[in-house]
Design a protein around this motif. Structure first.
Motif, PDB file in Angstrom:
ATOM      1  N   ASN A 124     -69.029   3.734  -0.723  1.00  0.00           N
ATOM      2  CA  ASN A 124     -67.880   2.961  -0.224  1.00  0.00           C
ATOM      3  C   ASN A 124     -66.569   3.663  -0.571  1.00  0.00           C
ATOM      4  O   ASN A 124     -65.651   3.730   0.245  1.00  0.00           O
ATOM      5  N   MET A 125     -66.499   4.202  -1.797  1.00  0.00           N
ATOM      6  CA  MET A 125     -65.273   4.887  -2.218  1.00  0.00           C
ATOM      7  C   MET A 125     -65.066   6.178  -1.410  1.00  0.00           C
ATOM      8  O   MET A 125     -63.954   6.502  -0.997  1.00  0.00           O
ATOM      9  N   ILE A 126     -66.168   6.891  -1.164  1.00  0.00           N
ATOM     10  CA  ILE A 126     -66.106   8.137  -0.374  1.00  0.00           C
ATOM     11  C   ILE A 126     -65.550   7.829   1.024  1.00  0.00           C
ATOM     12  O   ILE A 126     -64.665   8.510   1.545  1.00  0.00           O
ATOM     13  N   LEU A 127     -66.058   6.742   1.615  1.00  0.00           N
ATOM     14  CA  LEU A 127     -65.665   6.401   2.989  1.00  0.00           C
ATOM     15  C   LEU A 127     -64.247   5.831   3.035  1.00  0.00           C
ATOM     16  O   LEU A 127     -63.485   6.124   3.960  1.00  0.00           O
ATOM     17  N   ARG A 128     -63.890   5.061   2.008  1.00  0.00           N
ATOM     18  CA  ARG A 128     -62.510   4.548   1.954  1.00  0.00           C
ATOM     19  C   ARG A 128     -61.544   5.702   1.749  1.00  0.00           C
ATOM     20  O   ARG A 128     -60.458   5.726   2.326  1.00  0.00           O
ATOM     21  N   GLY A 129     -61.952   6.660   0.936  1.00  0.00           N
ATOM     22  CA  GLY A 129     -61.125   7.857   0.716  1.00  0.00           C
ATOM     23  C   GLY A 129     -60.839   8.540   2.048  1.00  0.00           C
ATOM     24  O   GLY A 129     -59.705   8.951   2.312  1.00  0.00           O
ATOM     25  N   ALA A 130     -61.850   8.627   2.890  1.00  0.00           N
ATOM     26  CA  ALA A 130     -61.671   9.251   4.212  1.00  0.00           C
ATOM     27  C   ALA A 130     -60.659   8.470   5.034  1.00  0.00           C
ATOM     28  O   ALA A 130     -59.844   9.041   5.762  1.00  0.00           O
ATOM     29  N   GLN A 131     -60.686   7.149   4.884  1.00  0.00           N
ATOM     30  CA  GLN A 131     -59.786   6.313   5.700  1.00  0.00           C
ATOM     31  C   GLN A 131     -58.315   6.450   5.328  1.00  0.00           C
ATOM     32  O   GLN A 131     -57.441   6.074   6.103  1.00  0.00           O
ATOM     33  N   PHE A 132     -58.034   6.984   4.114  1.00  0.00           N
ATOM     34  CA  PHE A 132     -56.632   7.200   3.734  1.00  0.00           C
ATOM     35  C   PHE A 132     -56.049   8.435   4.406  1.00  0.00           C
ATOM     36  O   PHE A 132     -54.863   8.720   4.267  1.00  0.00           O
ATOM     37  N   ALA A 133     -56.868   9.187   5.109  1.00  0.00           N
ATOM     38  CA  ALA A 133     -56.398  10.437   5.729  1.00  0.00           C
ATOM     39  C   ALA A 133     -55.268  10.155   6.723  1.00  0.00           C
ATOM     40  O   ALA A 133     -55.304   9.153   7.437  1.00  0.00           O
ATOM     41  N   PRO A 134     -54.272  11.055   6.773  1.00  0.00           N
ATOM     42  CA  PRO A 134     -53.278  10.933   7.838  1.00  0.00           C
ATOM     43  C   PRO A 134     -53.947  11.240   9.179  1.00  0.00           C
ATOM     44  O   PRO A 134     -54.992  11.891   9.205  1.00  0.00           O
ATOM     45  N   SER A 135     -53.342  10.754  10.270  1.00  0.00           N
ATOM     46  CA  SER A 135     -53.915  11.067  11.584  1.00  0.00           C
ATOM     47  C   SER A 135     -52.807  11.145  12.611  1.00  0.00           C
ATOM     48  O   SER A 135     -51.756  10.536  12.439  1.00  0.00           O
ATOM     49  N   SER A 136     -53.080  11.885  13.659  1.00  0.00           N
ATOM     50  CA  SER A 136     -52.105  12.071  14.722  1.00  0.00           C
ATOM     51  C   SER A 136     -51.724  10.713  15.325  1.00  0.00           C
ATOM     52  O   SER A 136     -52.612   9.926  15.688  1.00  0.00           O
ATOM     53  N   ILE A 137     -50.418  10.452  15.424  1.00  0.00           N
ATOM     54  CA  ILE A 137     -49.796   9.198  15.906  1.00  0.00           C
ATOM     55  C   ILE A 137     -50.426   7.926  15.312  1.00  0.00           C
ATOM     56  O   ILE A 137     -50.387   6.852  15.910  1.00  0.00           O
TER      57      ILE A 137
END
Ligand SMILES: Cc1cc2nc3c(=O)[nH]c(=O)nc-3n(C[C@H](O)[C@H](O)[C@H](O)COP(=O)(O)O)c2cc1C
Length: 247
Positions: A29-42
């Motif tokens: 869950n932490m690994i996947l939440r970490g991914a969700q903090f990534a910046p993204s285009s627009i």
């Protein structure tokens, strides 16, 4: 002061052998939440991930990627997707035509968003003591993977990640000399000597790693891949998924 994140990254090495131990759900869950903090285009967040623990599916994935048995052996296999499905819903809601899917830009943005999210997940996983290996070969038989994971239009498999507790300690792979990668103000095209230097570094690395069985240089290794189009099914399958790449 040496940054802890830098220290972690400088110790990265791909792991292809795992102990017969699970990835704890709270860690995942932490690994996947970490991914969700990534910046993204627009802030379009043009990515998502399919979490695979099912043995049968992992076996199929190992076959479809050309017999990469570490996919079967890893307790968790993640498939990162370039994903415009939600975006399409937003455009539909706003009664707008989804013109950007005609542009190669959509493929680039989706791939970049995947790359950043993937790196976040990798760093969290490694910080928790897990080993990972990226699997680009999810693009080897893309149509079959699309079918297996029931991916809708505007969604495309870009990169897989095996996660597990390491059961090997491979040598760290040397990187290109800094000067071949980091340019000062303008691009330095005078790189032949640095490529020669790196070829020697990799020859020595391969010699030690394989006890003399495989002494390829970097140039030899990458040429043997890039002399062919190695994933020819990508273009037609991208088109089929609505990434038309016409403009
Ligand atoms: C986009 C991408 C795709 C990759 N695909 C595969 C793959 O299909 N199978 C595999 O065993 N390793 C794969 N790798 C791992 C690379 O071979 C590895 O990262 C590279 O040789 C450097 O070694 P290191 O990660 O141990 O530092 C991939 C890595 C990346 C970033």
């Amino acid at each position: 002061m040496v940054s802890k994140v830098y220290e972690l990254m400088s110790n990265h090495v791909s792991i292809r052998k795992y102990k017969d131990e699970d990835v704890k759900q709270e860690d995942l869950n932490m690994i996947l939440r970490g991914a969700q903090f990534a910046p993204s285009s627009i802030n379009g967040q043009q990515w998502s991930v399919v979490v695979i623990r099912d043995k049968e599916t992992k076996k199929k994935m190992a076959d479809l990627t050309g017999g990469q048995k570490w996919i079967e052996e890893a307790p968790v296999f993640l498939v990162f997707l370039a994903d415009y499905y939600r975006t399409a819903l937003a455009l539909e809601k706003e009664n707008k035509e989804f013109k950007n899917m005609e542009s190669i830009e959509a493929t680039m943005v989706g791939s970049v968003d995947v790359g950043i999210a993937f790196a976040n997940a990798m760093n969290v996983a490694e910080s928790l003591g897990y080993g990972i290996v990226p699997i680009g070969a999810v693009r080897r038989e893309p149509m079959e993977i699309i079918e297996l994971l029931e991916l809708p239009k505007y969604v495309y498999p870009v990169l897989g990640m095996c996660i597990g507790i390491p059961d090997e300690k491979p040598m760290k792979k040397p990187r290109l000399p800094e000067k071949a990668v980091i340019h000062n103000e303008k691009y330095n095209k005078d790189l032949n000597d640095l490529v020669d230097q790196y070829d020697e570094t990799i020859r020595e690395y391969m010699d030690t790693r394989t006890q003399g069985k495989d002494v390829r240089t970097w140039s030899q290794g990458i040429s043997s891949v890039y002399e062919n189009v190695y994933f020819p099914k990508v273009y037609p399958s991208l088109k089929q998924q609505g990434f038309t790449n016409d403009k």
